[in-house]
Design a protein around this motif. Structure first.
Motif: not given
Length: 69
Positions: A25-27, A32-36, A63-67
């Protein structure tokens, strides 16, 4: 972990997984493919309206946290 979570009572393996996730998450934003997710206003009443709920869902999707549905 950077965010100083209380990890007492958590097994060492789960603690390792959480630390790895926290580092990812910090990256966020560095490939990293993760975002807020974007900030969404708090629900204003005792029950969220459809528009408030949909705003939350859209923020998580963006944010890519839910399809996408």
């Amino acid at each position: 972990m950077k965010n100083n979570y209380d990890l007492s009572g958590i097994s060492p393996k789960l603690r390792e997984i959480l630390k790895d996730f926290d580092e990812r998450i910090d990256q966020a934003g560095s490939g990293s493919g993760l975002s807020s997710a974007e900030a969404v206003p708090d629900a204003s009443g005792s029950a969220p309206t459809a528009s408030e709920f949909n705003a939350l869902l859209q923020s998580l999707r963006n944010a890519g946290l839910l399809k996408l549905s």
